[in-house]
Every structure is written in structure tokens, then in C-alpha cells.
Design a protein around this motif. Sequence first.
Motif, PDB file in Angstrom:
ATOM      1  N   LEU A   1       0.736  -1.327   0.242  1.00 42.45           N
ATOM      2  CA  LEU A   1      -0.116  -0.102  -0.119  1.00 42.45           C
ATOM      3  C   LEU A   1       0.629   1.324  -0.129  1.00 42.45           C
ATOM      4  CD1 LEU A   1      -2.702  -0.838   2.575  1.00 42.45           C
ATOM      5  CD2 LEU A   1      -2.829  -1.226   0.113  1.00 42.45           C
ATOM      6  N   SER A   2       2.084   0.978   0.828  1.00 45.66           N
ATOM      7  CA  SER A   2       3.000   2.233   0.692  1.00 45.66           C
ATOM      8  C   SER A   2       3.393   2.621  -0.573  1.00 45.66           C
ATOM      9  CB  SER A   2       4.004   2.307   1.660  1.00 45.66           C
ATOM     10  OG  SER A   2       3.442   1.932   3.185  1.00 45.66           O
ATOM     11  N   VAL A   3       3.701   1.624  -1.481  1.00 50.67           N
ATOM     12  CA  VAL A   3       4.226   1.850  -2.662  1.00 50.67           C
ATOM     13  C   VAL A   3       3.238   2.277  -3.550  1.00 50.67           C
ATOM     14  CG1 VAL A   3       5.156   0.508  -4.526  1.00 50.67           C
ATOM     15  CG2 VAL A   3       5.927  -0.084  -2.535  1.00 50.67           C
ATOM     16  N   MET A   4       1.983   1.702  -3.681  1.00 52.71           N
ATOM     17  CA  MET A   4       0.722   2.372  -4.213  1.00 52.71           C
ATOM     18  C   MET A   4       0.621   3.854  -4.211  1.00 52.71           C
ATOM     19  SD  MET A   4      -2.040  -0.613  -3.957  1.00 52.71           S
ATOM     20  CE  MET A   4      -1.999  -2.166  -4.134  1.00 52.71           C
ATOM     21  N   GLY A   5       0.659   4.364  -2.922  1.00 54.12           N
ATOM     22  CA  GLY A   5       0.758   5.729  -2.726  1.00 54.12           C
ATOM     23  C   GLY A   5      -0.668   6.383  -3.046  1.00 54.12           C
TER      24      GLY A   5
ATOM     25  N   ASP B   1     -10.287   6.013 -12.163  1.00 51.20           N
ATOM     26  CA  ASP B   1     -11.113   5.333 -11.385  1.00 51.20           C
ATOM     27  C   ASP B   1     -10.857   3.771 -10.768  1.00 51.20           C
ATOM     28  OD1 ASP B   1     -12.947   7.360 -11.450  1.00 51.20           O
ATOM     29  OD2 ASP B   1     -13.902   6.574 -13.276  1.00 51.20           O
ATOM     30  N   ILE B   2     -10.970   3.673  -9.706  1.00 53.57           N
ATOM     31  CA  ILE B   2     -10.421   2.329  -9.167  1.00 53.57           C
ATOM     32  C   ILE B   2     -11.632   1.779  -8.630  1.00 53.57           C
ATOM     33  CG2 ILE B   2      -8.055   3.086  -8.579  1.00 53.57           C
ATOM     34  CD1 ILE B   2      -8.611   3.390  -5.842  1.00 53.57           C
ATOM     35  N   SER B   3     -11.571   0.496  -8.385  1.00 45.97           N
ATOM     36  CA  SER B   3     -12.514  -0.199  -7.637  1.00 45.97           C
ATOM     37  C   SER B   3     -12.805  -0.071  -6.339  1.00 45.97           C
ATOM     38  CB  SER B   3     -12.370  -1.837  -7.871  1.00 45.97           C
ATOM     39  OG  SER B   3     -11.338  -2.087  -6.780  1.00 45.97           O
ATOM     40  N   PRO B   4     -13.992  -0.092  -5.471  1.00 41.20           N
ATOM     41  CA  PRO B   4     -14.477   0.327  -4.266  1.00 41.20           C
ATOM     42  C   PRO B   4     -13.594  -0.535  -3.344  1.00 41.20           C
ATOM     43  CG  PRO B   4     -16.466  -0.015  -5.533  1.00 41.20           C
ATOM     44  CD  PRO B   4     -15.290  -0.384  -6.461  1.00 41.20           C
ATOM     45  N   TRP B   5     -13.368  -1.922  -3.717  1.00 45.43           N
ATOM     46  CA  TRP B   5     -12.396  -2.617  -2.755  1.00 45.43           C
ATOM     47  C   TRP B   5     -11.061  -1.899  -2.644  1.00 45.43           C
ATOM     48  CZ3 TRP B   5     -10.897  -5.726   0.702  1.00 45.43           C
ATOM     49  CH2 TRP B   5      -9.572  -6.361   0.642  1.00 45.43           C
TER      50      TRP B   5
ATOM     51  N   LYS C   1      -9.095  -0.397   0.533  1.00 46.52           N
ATOM     52  CA  LYS C   1      -7.654  -1.144   0.930  1.00 46.52           C
ATOM     53  C   LYS C   1      -6.742  -0.137   1.022  1.00 46.52           C
ATOM     54  CE  LYS C   1      -4.688  -4.484  -0.866  1.00 46.52           C
ATOM     55  NZ  LYS C   1      -4.207  -5.419  -1.936  1.00 46.52           N
ATOM     56  N   GLU C   2      -6.696   0.964   0.035  1.00 42.05           N
ATOM     57  CA  GLU C   2      -5.669   2.006   0.039  1.00 42.05           C
ATOM     58  C   GLU C   2      -5.772   2.976   1.237  1.00 42.05           C
ATOM     59  OE1 GLU C   2      -4.806   3.311  -3.697  1.00 42.05           O
ATOM     60  OE2 GLU C   2      -4.383   1.618  -4.630  1.00 42.05           O
TER      61      GLU C   2
ATOM     62  N   CYS D   1      -4.629   0.670  11.533  1.00 35.93           N
ATOM     63  CA  CYS D   1      -5.556  -0.271  11.671  1.00 35.93           C
ATOM     64  C   CYS D   1      -7.172   0.014  11.770  1.00 35.93           C
ATOM     65  CB  CYS D   1      -5.149  -1.231  12.954  1.00 35.93           C
ATOM     66  SG  CYS D   1      -6.200  -2.862  13.259  1.00 35.93           S
ATOM     67  N   LEU D   2      -7.934  -0.912  11.523  1.00 37.64           N
ATOM     68  CA  LEU D   2      -9.366  -0.733  11.494  1.00 37.64           C
ATOM     69  C   LEU D   2      -9.813  -0.293  12.952  1.00 37.64           C
ATOM     70  CD1 LEU D   2     -12.218  -0.808  10.042  1.00 37.64           C
ATOM     71  CD2 LEU D   2     -12.259  -3.280  10.885  1.00 37.64           C
TER      72      LEU D   2
END
Length: 876
Positions: free
Chosen positions: A839-843, A850-854, A858-859, A864-865
Motif C-alpha cells: 500500500l505504501s508503494v501504491m501511494g 477510477d479504481i474499484s471500491p475494494w 484497501k488503500e 488499523c481498523l
Amino acid sequence: MDGDNEPDIDGNAGETSKAGLRRMRRLANEVPHLRSNPRGAIHPSTSTLIYPTPSSTNTQGYLTSSIFSSSHPKRLTFPSILPPGEQISTSPDGQWTTVFHATPTADTRGTLAIYNSDQLLSPTSISNTIIPLSTFALPSPPISIPHLYPPRTHLTSSRSRSAGPNPLDVNYELENGPSFIVLLETSLLYFYPTPVLNGQITSWTMTYLTSPIHRRYHIASNSADGFTPEGFRIRRGWTGLIPNNTGIWVGWEDEVGERGVGRVEVGRDKFGKIYLQCIPMPTLPRVEKIPFAENGEEYREELQSVVFVSLHHEDSTGFKKEKINGMQVDGDGDGSNKKDEKDVERVGAVLIFNDTSFTSSSSACRTRIQVHSFERREIELAQGFNDISSGNGEMVSSWDWSTVPRPVHHYASPTNTSILALHPLSSLPPYSLALAIISQPSGLSLIHLNLLADQWTTVGDPIDLDELRGEVDLGLVVSQGVSRGQSGLVAVIGKEAAPALVVVPRLDGQPTLAEPSTESSLAVDAATSIILAEKDGVDWSDVMRSAIGATGVGKRKDLIAEISEQTYKLSMDQVDIDELGLLLRVQIALFSLTDDPRLDLASDILRLKEASNLVDRCAIFEEDGKITFDLDSIWPLIGLMEWSINHISTSMRELILLGAQMEYSASDDIDLEQPSSTIILLQLGYRQLVIKLLSQLNTLIGFLDRLDRPILQPESKVLPAPLKRDAMATIIARDRIRDVAYANGVDLMQWGKALEGLSTRDIPQDTLNNCLYTLSLVPLKDHLPKIIENLPNSSDLFLSNTSTSQVYDSITYLPLSSSSDSRVKCERCEGMTEELGSLSVMGGNSGRGDISPWLGWKEGFKRCLCGGNWVRWVSK
């Protein structure tokens, strides 16, 4: 035992009279400098304490530690090409951190670097992966770095007033970069983000404008003129933002002891250019000295600090009305002609001095406070100058600043009472309070001081700081709760030792969110501070630590139930807060701090709740009433459902076994004190959550049965992310989702109908609520047999071969690999994940459209939740 310390009545080592005398002599020779910027910071969204390494470690740089729990400090990592940081400042929202890296040579030059805070604080970051947003060479270390656009803090009945300049644009986004001022010894710099267009892509970079400190100056972006530092140089400086005032205020003392005040303005002019303007205030007046009460002898004064306050805290506009002849009028006055009234803006500069008087045999010291007033009046040009001013003969208004010739207030502290550290509480009405550490012959104390009183005035009871001895060069870092006058923590940071955390209760006179008739308690105070923090979107770990720290071990179990109850009840009146989700996160924090066995149960329920929310996020509700799902989120939803049904089926098995035990054993022989997941089937709020998840699974099964379109292949840690959808993935997913309930032995229709038809009308509401607050079946003990007999007891549940020992990823809900170097753990709920590094790499979105809701969900997992921070996991 140390000869300077002797035990007090509680058995704690106190300061001897000899040590106290030595401290007072040291204070007379080493007057502490009260800085505008704290030495460290408490990051608002993680409650991570950042502080300089103590001198005893013989290292440079900064350390970080969580204020939620006692943990070993971690060194703050910077790029390897830069020397360790020496000065640090965090933006009000916590998104950006500015650090001054001094050049490791004999001169004072260095580099100012701007970092993304998440990158600095991430447990997966290493020096080679940390890249500053921007770097700038500075000729000298910063004296002060005030960040602009602080958010308006939520108070119990209102919000604090905005302070400082308005954002440059209506759609200003903090994600583009921070805006702040840097005060140097020769100049003043205004840093701000500016867009860079590259075709259809807009990126952002940081730039700055420069102005002198002591004279009138105006510069705009893209200006051909530039400011070159002159011979003027300041020795000390302070900055501040004032509620309902758009200026940035600067106080300074030069190398020969002359003092001055200036107002800095930043903004965008009518031509669209960003500008920086410096307006020096008229000279400060000479003030008569206040002699020491004992002997009236001459004394040496040293300016410790300048704090800026509004002198119109009772008026929401920051202005008052004044008649032309100088007589004040209140409000609308008595109906006199409005044309005879002018707007007057008043700003106060609180000068804090340390006075020291020496005699042949002794010395004495004190704090002395002067409050000077600067007034900005609206003036009109004379009639004969109209044509020159406006060009059309109309009257033109202008403004002019003046200094009131006498101080508004001038008073001194009791003899041998001196301020060692100060932190103005600029968000807290009446906007004139400050938290201070004072030194007295009896020791050090933490107090709330009213800077605008007519005499030395403290608010509330002082807090003794017996554990701090000898040091006089101290700093204060306050948590979110303390900054709004509610319960929280204060970190006292010295040069020689590690920081000391001090519990600060709610300030006297500050209301809570409870009804006025409600009796004040630690639980009500904690719940109020939690909810206000939740409304601000900041972390409330300080409230948890302070509440547990102020309570004895034997009373903590009752305190947990009381805080849970008050948090749930008070948050029900807040439309923007999910009271059930907040209750679970509060319980997880409390259980974690007290090593309570209910921690895992609360964590699992919270993840079940978030799983249901995520299914809703990925669902598409059609106009004809049909429910479909995002095709790129199908496989993540399958993994989520497998985890959820596995936990729900475990609760069903435990419930059947509990029913059998109650049928064949005496009720007193059954231990209901131990945490039991069957509570999710029995407590009304959690039972509705289970019903919803069963319904969502049934809906997802039906959707995939009808689906004739390809979906994305499942994510893989080995293969690259899939770029195309695959019809075979749809066929496999259809079989996989059908098997979720079957593999766990759950009859969806049977259990769904039974849970919906279960009635708890005969159970008192207080009993049901106690079950919720304590997360225990004990309150339901007398009602359990009747409830259980109305639920299915199918043996199919015991024929499944599902495992409950598998460890799952806290983000993806998928099984974790047996070992992984990328695994991190939540410091609060102890959940684990292997996804944080990726996730850190995705930034974030990273310009991918547009990206998926999931993937969007996630990003967003910076934490933590449950609200806890990620820390490195060490395999045992």
C-alpha cells in the motif's frame, strides 16, 4: 538513595531543600527561552510522540514512541544523504512534517525538508525509500515555523474560531502540500504549494516568497524584484496565529536588545498573484518597572517569550465599534448615528519576562507579564484628497495601525515563581489561556495561566511534577484533549532525559457533552474528549492512557464499563458518529491497555461490522431494485465472506454447546465470565449485524448465479496484478461463493429466519445495554435458556472441517502466510497484515483514474481498523 531526594508521604522521592535551592540558582543563571514551536509533536492522527534524542544518548536526531502504550522508542528515519534532523514541525492535520537538517560543518547553514508524515512514521519505511516532497537550502536554523490553516477544533457546544490567513483558494487541498512561515534571523519566508501543468496532468511543487522582518515590504509571485537580507539580525523570535484574525504575528528581539512586533499577511491579490506582505507595528512603549515586593532593588530582565492574543474574545468578529471621539459603544449602542462609529481591531502582544534580582547574599527571580495593545482603525482621507485617492471623488476607506501608549495589563508572579515552559491554548475560549510549567521553591508544577488577567491568575488546581528535578530547560507538547480543555496528556520534554507523560484532567469550568444534571465523573470526561476528537478526525489515545493511568488496577474493570456506557450514550446524539463502531473501538483500546481477555472478541466483532460495510460499498443498487456488485471487487468479497461466515458459524457452535451445558448442569456451574462469541447472536445490535451478513452472502450468491460477464482474477502475491477480466474467474467464483456457507455447515435461510424472529421484549433494556457495555453474557444469565431454545441446533455445524486456528490478514481477510518479512502488527488489537508495504508503494490513487471500491477501501489503511498504529512484527 539520591542525596537530593527524600520520600514524601506517598513514598515517592521528592526534592530536598538543598536540591531546590540549587535549582533556583541554576534558573537565575540559565533563563529558559520559551519557543513558539514545541520541541516535539504529538501526531494528530496516530498519537505518535516525536521528540529529540536526550543528550544522555550521545546521538542526534529524533525518536518516536506511542503515547497509547509503553513501547521502546524508535529512531525517526530520514534519507541517508541528509544529516539527522534538528528542528521539526508538523502541520495541524498531521499530513506533512518539516525538518531542518543542519549542515555538519562549523557554519549554521542547513536544509529544510518537507516530508509526507505517513512515509516518515510507517514501520516499513527505510532511509532509501523516504523521499522529501521538497528541499530548500537555508542560511541559518529556523527560529519558528508556524503552519497555516489550522482546523477549527470541536468544543462541547461550538467550534473554535478560525485563526490566521484564509486558504488561497476555495478548493485548496492540504494533500497538495503544506503552507507555512519560516522565521529566520535575517528574513521571513512563506512556503506554499503551486501547480505545475504537464499536458493533462497537474502536479504540485513547493515554492516560497521572502521578506524582511523589521520594515514594511510587499512581494508577489513572479515578481522581478527579490529581497536580499540586510544587516538587520534578530536574536530571538516568536510567531502566532490569533482567532478571527487573518494576520501572522511576529515578535522579535534583536542583538542589542531592541524589541518589535510585526504583522505578516499572505494571500492572493486581484490579479491572481500570491503575495507576502510585512507590516511592522509602531514602537513598543517604555514601561515603568515593578519592584520586587521584598526589597525594591533593581533587577535584570530577560524577554522569554511573546504570545499573541485577541483582545476581543467576547466579540465573534474580532472588532469593536468606537465613536470618532474615542468613546466605546457596546453592540448597537443607544441608537446613535452609525456614521459616527468606526471599526477598531485590537490585538494583544503578551511579553513574558524573567526578572532576576541579586544581592550580596541571595538572589530572587519571578515572571513578569506585559500585555501591549495594537489597534487598527478605519480612517478616511480628507475631502480634498478624494480625487487623488479614488479618481472619481468617492470617499475611500483605509486602515492604520497604532500602539496603545500604556500596557493593557502589567503584573508579576509571586517572588521565586518563574515560568519554565509555556504552551498557549489558542483553540480554547476565552483564547487567553496557556499551559505552563512553573518553578517555585517547593518544586515544579503544571498550571493553566490566564494571560489577560489583571494579576497573576491560575485556573484549576496545579499538578505537581515531582518526577522532574534539576532541569530548567523544558518544553511542553499537549495532546488533543488538553488543547480543548478536556482530559488528556502532556509530554514534558527536556534535554537530558526521556519525556515524561503527565495526566491532565478536564479544566475547571469546561462543560462536558452530558446533561448539566449529570454528575461529573472520569467516564463522562473521557467520553466527551473521545467524541470531540472523533468529530475532528484525530486520534484519542491520550484519553485512554490518561483515564487508565488515573485509575487503580482494582477499579479498571468498572471504569471500562462506565466509559463504554457514556461513550455509547453521548455519541447517540451525534449524527455524524456511528455509535456502535465507536463503542467497539473504545472497548478494544481499553481492553488492550488492561490486558483484558475480551480484546479478541471485540476485534472480531468490529471486523464483522466493517465486512458488512465493505459489502455495501461494493454493491450497486439499481433503479429497478436489483442489487449487483462491482466486478473488480468480487474475489476480495469472497475472501471477506469466508472469514465472516467462519466466525459466525463458530458462534453458532458455541451457542449450541452452551445450550446443552445449561440443560444438563446447574446454572451456578456455568462460567459466563469468559468472553464468548455467542454474544453476536444474542445481543440485539450484534444480532442485526449477523442477519445482515447472512443476507448479503445470499444476495452475492444469487448475483454470481446470474452473472454472465467476466470478472478480474483473484489477487496474487506472486504474479503481477491482473489487467484483464476472465470468464473462467467468474465460473470459479460462482462455485467458491456457494461453498462458503456449506463448508461451515450453515443453513442461511434457517438461521436467518430464526434470528429475525428472536424476540427480547421480555428482557429489560438495562440488561441488554449492560451486555453491550461489558461485552459479556453475565447480564443475560437468567434469560439464556429461553433464547437458546428458539434457535436452531443443527448437527451440520459440527460436520464441517473449518479451522479456527488460522491467522488472517487484518486488511484483506485472507489467511496469512506462515512467515513473512513484510508482516506488521497493530499495537492495539494485535491484528496482523502483510499488505502495508504494497500500500505504501501504491501511494493512493496515484493518478490511475477510477479504481474499484475494494481497492479504494484497501488503500485507505494508513492505520488499523481499530484505530491502532502498525508496528513491526517480530517472530517469536
